[in-house]
Design an enzyme around this catalytic site. Structure first.
Site, PDB file in Angstrom:
ATOM      1  N   ARG A  25      10.902 -17.142 -33.388  1.00 41.07           N
ATOM      2  CA  ARG A  25      10.584 -17.607 -32.027  1.00 41.07           C
ATOM      3  C   ARG A  25       9.573 -16.731 -31.329  1.00 41.07           C
ATOM      4  O   ARG A  25       8.926 -17.138 -30.372  1.00 41.07           O
ATOM      5  CB  ARG A  25      11.870 -17.624 -31.182  1.00 41.07           C
ATOM      6  CG  ARG A  25      12.936 -18.540 -31.708  1.00 41.07           C
ATOM      7  CD  ARG A  25      14.256 -18.272 -31.022  1.00 41.07           C
ATOM      8  NE  ARG A  25      14.734 -16.911 -31.292  1.00 41.07           N
ATOM      9  CZ  ARG A  25      15.810 -16.358 -30.715  1.00 41.07           C
ATOM     10  NH1 ARG A  25      16.511 -17.060 -29.845  1.00 41.07           N
ATOM     11  NH2 ARG A  25      16.178 -15.134 -31.030  1.00 41.07           N
ATOM     12  N   GLU A  30      14.297  -4.585 -25.184  1.00 43.22           N
ATOM     13  CA  GLU A  30      14.764  -4.089 -23.886  1.00 43.22           C
ATOM     14  C   GLU A  30      13.632  -3.251 -23.312  1.00 43.22           C
ATOM     15  O   GLU A  30      13.350  -2.170 -23.826  1.00 43.22           O
ATOM     16  CB  GLU A  30      16.034  -3.252 -24.059  1.00 43.22           C
ATOM     17  CG  GLU A  30      17.225  -4.069 -24.552  1.00 43.22           C
ATOM     18  CD  GLU A  30      18.510  -3.242 -24.645  1.00 43.22           C
ATOM     19  OE1 GLU A  30      18.497  -2.044 -24.299  1.00 43.22           O
ATOM     20  OE2 GLU A  30      19.532  -3.814 -25.073  1.00 43.22           O
ATOM     21  N   ASP A  50       9.110  -1.424  -8.624  1.00 40.24           N
ATOM     22  CA  ASP A  50       8.344  -1.897  -9.786  1.00 40.24           C
ATOM     23  C   ASP A  50       7.000  -2.402  -9.291  1.00 40.24           C
ATOM     24  O   ASP A  50       6.931  -3.115  -8.270  1.00 40.24           O
ATOM     25  CB  ASP A  50       9.059  -3.076 -10.461  1.00 40.24           C
ATOM     26  CG  ASP A  50      10.202  -2.648 -11.370  1.00 40.24           C
ATOM     27  OD1 ASP A  50      10.519  -1.444 -11.411  1.00 40.24           O
ATOM     28  OD2 ASP A  50      10.772  -3.524 -12.037  1.00 40.24           O
ATOM     29  N   HIS A  64      -3.843   9.377  -9.448  1.00 42.49           N
ATOM     30  CA  HIS A  64      -3.061   9.362  -8.209  1.00 42.49           C
ATOM     31  C   HIS A  64      -1.788  10.202  -8.310  1.00 42.49           C
ATOM     32  O   HIS A  64      -1.138  10.244  -9.353  1.00 42.49           O
ATOM     33  CB  HIS A  64      -2.653   7.921  -7.866  1.00 42.49           C
ATOM     34  CG  HIS A  64      -3.829   7.021  -7.627  1.00 42.49           C
ATOM     35  ND1 HIS A  64      -3.759   5.658  -7.738  1.00 42.49           N
ATOM     36  CD2 HIS A  64      -5.098   7.300  -7.273  1.00 42.49           C
ATOM     37  CE1 HIS A  64      -4.943   5.129  -7.454  1.00 42.49           C
ATOM     38  NE2 HIS A  64      -5.783   6.113  -7.188  1.00 42.49           N
ATOM     39  N   LYS A  73       6.816   8.006 -12.986  1.00 42.82           N
ATOM     40  CA  LYS A  73       6.394   6.632 -13.314  1.00 42.82           C
ATOM     41  C   LYS A  73       6.647   6.343 -14.785  1.00 42.82           C
ATOM     42  O   LYS A  73       6.303   7.154 -15.644  1.00 42.82           O
ATOM     43  CB  LYS A  73       4.892   6.460 -13.022  1.00 42.82           C
ATOM     44  CG  LYS A  73       4.544   6.707 -11.560  1.00 42.82           C
ATOM     45  CD  LYS A  73       3.048   6.775 -11.288  1.00 42.82           C
ATOM     46  CE  LYS A  73       2.822   7.271  -9.858  1.00 42.82           C
ATOM     47  NZ  LYS A  73       1.404   7.533  -9.563  1.00 42.82           N
ATOM     48  N   HIS A 120      -1.632  10.514 -12.210  1.00 44.29           N
ATOM     49  CA  HIS A 120      -1.640   9.460 -13.225  1.00 44.29           C
ATOM     50  C   HIS A 120      -2.824   8.521 -13.009  1.00 44.29           C
ATOM     51  O   HIS A 120      -3.178   8.201 -11.869  1.00 44.29           O
ATOM     52  CB  HIS A 120      -0.323   8.655 -13.148  1.00 44.29           C
ATOM     53  CG  HIS A 120      -0.364   7.407 -13.938  1.00 44.29           C
ATOM     54  ND1 HIS A 120      -0.524   6.157 -13.368  1.00 44.29           N
ATOM     55  CD2 HIS A 120      -0.327   7.209 -15.276  1.00 44.29           C
ATOM     56  CE1 HIS A 120      -0.562   5.247 -14.325  1.00 44.29           C
ATOM     57  NE2 HIS A 120      -0.439   5.858 -15.486  1.00 44.29           N
ATOM     58  N   TYR A 133       4.745  -0.900 -13.993  1.00 47.95           N
ATOM     59  CA  TYR A 133       5.399   0.409 -13.971  1.00 47.95           C
ATOM     60  C   TYR A 133       6.502   0.473 -12.939  1.00 47.95           C
ATOM     61  O   TYR A 133       6.477  -0.206 -11.925  1.00 47.95           O
ATOM     62  CB  TYR A 133       4.396   1.551 -13.761  1.00 47.95           C
ATOM     63  CG  TYR A 133       3.427   1.414 -12.612  1.00 47.95           C
ATOM     64  CD1 TYR A 133       2.378   0.523 -12.675  1.00 47.95           C
ATOM     65  CD2 TYR A 133       3.549   2.209 -11.479  1.00 47.95           C
ATOM     66  CE1 TYR A 133       1.472   0.413 -11.633  1.00 47.95           C
ATOM     67  CE2 TYR A 133       2.646   2.109 -10.432  1.00 47.95           C
ATOM     68  CZ  TYR A 133       1.615   1.195 -10.525  1.00 47.95           C
ATOM     69  OH  TYR A 133       0.715   1.072  -9.498  1.00 47.95           O
ATOM     70  N   ASP A 170     -11.024   6.346  -4.899  1.00 48.00           N
ATOM     71  CA  ASP A 170     -10.982   7.141  -6.133  1.00 48.00           C
ATOM     72  C   ASP A 170     -12.340   7.782  -6.428  1.00 48.00           C
ATOM     73  O   ASP A 170     -12.393   8.897  -6.964  1.00 48.00           O
ATOM     74  CB  ASP A 170     -10.513   6.279  -7.305  1.00 48.00           C
ATOM     75  CG  ASP A 170      -9.044   5.882  -7.151  1.00 48.00           C
ATOM     76  OD1 ASP A 170      -8.331   6.549  -6.369  1.00 48.00           O
ATOM     77  OD2 ASP A 170      -8.620   4.921  -7.806  1.00 48.00           O
TER      78      ASP A 170
HETATM   79  C1  LIG Z   1       0.367   1.820  -4.913  1.00 51.27           C
HETATM   80  C2  LIG Z   1       0.668   0.705  -3.898  1.00 51.27           C
HETATM   81  C3  LIG Z   1      -0.361  -0.014  -3.320  1.00 51.27           C
HETATM   82  N1  LIG Z   1      -0.097  -0.984  -2.443  1.00 51.27           N
HETATM   83  C4  LIG Z   1      -1.221  -1.757  -1.840  1.00 51.27           C
HETATM   84  C5  LIG Z   1      -2.251  -0.924  -1.132  1.00 51.27           C
HETATM   85  C6  LIG Z   1      -3.551  -1.624  -1.417  1.00 51.27           C
HETATM   86  O1  LIG Z   1      -3.824  -2.605  -0.412  1.00 51.27           O
HETATM   87  C7  LIG Z   1      -3.326  -2.331  -2.722  1.00 51.27           C
HETATM   88  C8  LIG Z   1      -3.974  -1.623  -3.912  1.00 51.27           C
HETATM   89  O2  LIG Z   1      -3.552  -0.258  -3.874  1.00 51.27           O
HETATM   90  P1  LIG Z   1      -4.270   0.832  -4.760  1.00 51.27           P
HETATM   91  O3  LIG Z   1      -5.739   0.683  -4.679  1.00 51.27           O
HETATM   92  O4  LIG Z   1      -3.702   2.167  -4.353  1.00 51.27           O
HETATM   93  O5  LIG Z   1      -3.761   0.454  -6.212  1.00 51.27           O
HETATM   94  P2  LIG Z   1      -3.901   1.304  -7.541  1.00 51.27           P
HETATM   95  O6  LIG Z   1      -5.223   2.001  -7.557  1.00 51.27           O
HETATM   96  O7  LIG Z   1      -3.578   0.419  -8.673  1.00 51.27           O
HETATM   97  O8  LIG Z   1      -2.766   2.412  -7.366  1.00 51.27           O
HETATM   98  C9  LIG Z   1      -1.954   2.776  -8.438  1.00 51.27           C
HETATM   99  O9  LIG Z   1      -2.743   3.491  -9.376  1.00 51.27           O
HETATM  100  C10 LIG Z   1      -2.042   3.980 -10.504  1.00 51.27           C
HETATM  101  C11 LIG Z   1      -3.015   4.768 -11.337  1.00 51.27           C
HETATM  102  C12 LIG Z   1      -0.817   4.698 -10.151  1.00 51.27           C
HETATM  103  O10 LIG Z   1      -0.433   5.699 -10.782  1.00 51.27           O
HETATM  104  C13 LIG Z   1       0.023   4.094  -9.085  1.00 51.27           C
HETATM  105  O11 LIG Z   1       1.046   4.957  -8.662  1.00 51.27           O
HETATM  106  C14 LIG Z   1      -0.805   3.625  -7.918  1.00 51.27           C
HETATM  107  O12 LIG Z   1      -1.296   4.753  -7.225  1.00 51.27           O
HETATM  108  O13 LIG Z   1      -1.908  -2.395  -2.915  1.00 51.27           O
HETATM  109  C15 LIG Z   1       1.194  -1.302  -2.062  1.00 51.27           C
HETATM  110  O14 LIG Z   1       1.436  -2.213  -1.242  1.00 51.27           O
HETATM  111  N2  LIG Z   1       2.217  -0.608  -2.639  1.00 51.27           N
HETATM  112  C16 LIG Z   1       2.012   0.387  -3.545  1.00 51.27           C
HETATM  113  O15 LIG Z   1       2.996   0.986  -4.060  1.00 51.27           O
END
Ligand SMILES: Cc1cn([C@H]2C[C@H](O)[C@@H](COP(=O)(O)OP(=O)(O)O[C@H]3O[C@@H](C)C(=O)[C@@H](O)[C@H]3O)O2)c(=O)[nH]c1=O
Length: 183
Positions: A25, A30, A50, A64, A73, A120, A133, A170
């Site tokens: 299938r 897990e 998550d 980050h 994470k 990370h 994650y 970034d």
């Molecule tokens: C990280 C995060 C972002 N957001 C929002 C803020 C923004 O408008 C949008 C995109 O956020 P970012 O540009 O920070 O997304 P991103 O660059 O994907 O941030 C992530 O990068 C990787 C490498 C990590 O390790 C994570 O912990 C997180 O920092 O999502 C949330 O609502 N909750 C969250 O936990």
């Protein structure tokens, strides 16, 4: 134990490989089992959030970390492939400033455990990638910091040709020398 856990060059950062059951299938595994994860890591880890992101080839997210409410994470890829990186940003650590990188893909089903105290990030090496994650603490934008992906003092060997696509925050990330760290 349905997971195999392997140490990396950075103490604390671990590769988690689930046992995959394939049949006519498709497959089953897990993707997270708290009891087995805790046993493999050697302590109780509680996840509270998550996250799921999708990125195109050449997108680099990171590096980050949070200076308070540091997040552990457990990261994986469900479509495509990425090169995933953890950098030790604990000033008092013997491995401060060192990095490890691991290929995570939908095919290899590997997960990386990035404990609190590490920055990370990842770059997408396939046409696109979906990244999932679990985190041990909530997102606190006020405490979030970016280390610049190409800081020569860290020297990450990203498997990319040319410049990655990065968010403005970034691109404006700090070098390890200038960054605000948490110990
Ligand atoms: C990280 C995060 C972002 N957001 C929002 C803020 C923004 O408008 C949008 C995109 O956020 P970012 O540009 O920070 O997304 P991103 O660059 O994907 O941030 C992530 O990068 C990787 C490498 C990590 O390790 C994570 O912990 C997180 O920092 O999502 C949330 O609502 N909750 C969250 O936990």
């Amino acid at each position: 134990m349905a997971i195999q856990v392997t140490d990396t060059a950075l103490p604390g950062v671990k590769i988690v490989e689930p046992k995959v059951f394939g049949d006519a299938r498709g497959f089953f595994f897990e993707s997270f089992n708290s009891r087995e994860f805790d046993e493999a890591i050697g302590s109780h880890v509680e996840f509270v959030q998550d996250n799921h992101s999708r990125s195109a080839k050449g997108v680099l997210r990171g590096l980050h970390y949070q200076i308070q409410h540091a997040q552990g994470k457990l990261v994986r890829v469900v479509q495509g492939a990425v090169f995933d990186v953890a950098v030790d940003v604990r000033r008092s650590s013997p491995t401060f400033g060192q990095w490890v990188g691991v290929e995570l893909s939908a095919d290899n089903k590997r997960q990386l455990w990035v404990p609190p105290g590490f920055a990370h990030g990842f770059v997408v090496t396939s046409d696109s990638a979906e990244f999932l994650y679990k985190t041990t603490d909530y997102w606190f934008p006020a405490f979030e910091r970016s280390l610049v992906w190409n800081d020569p003092a860290i020297g990450i060997d990203w498997p990319i040709d040319g410049e990655p696509l990065v968010a403005a925050k970034d691109a404006a990330g700090k070098t390890l020398g200038d960054a605000e760290l948490f110990d």
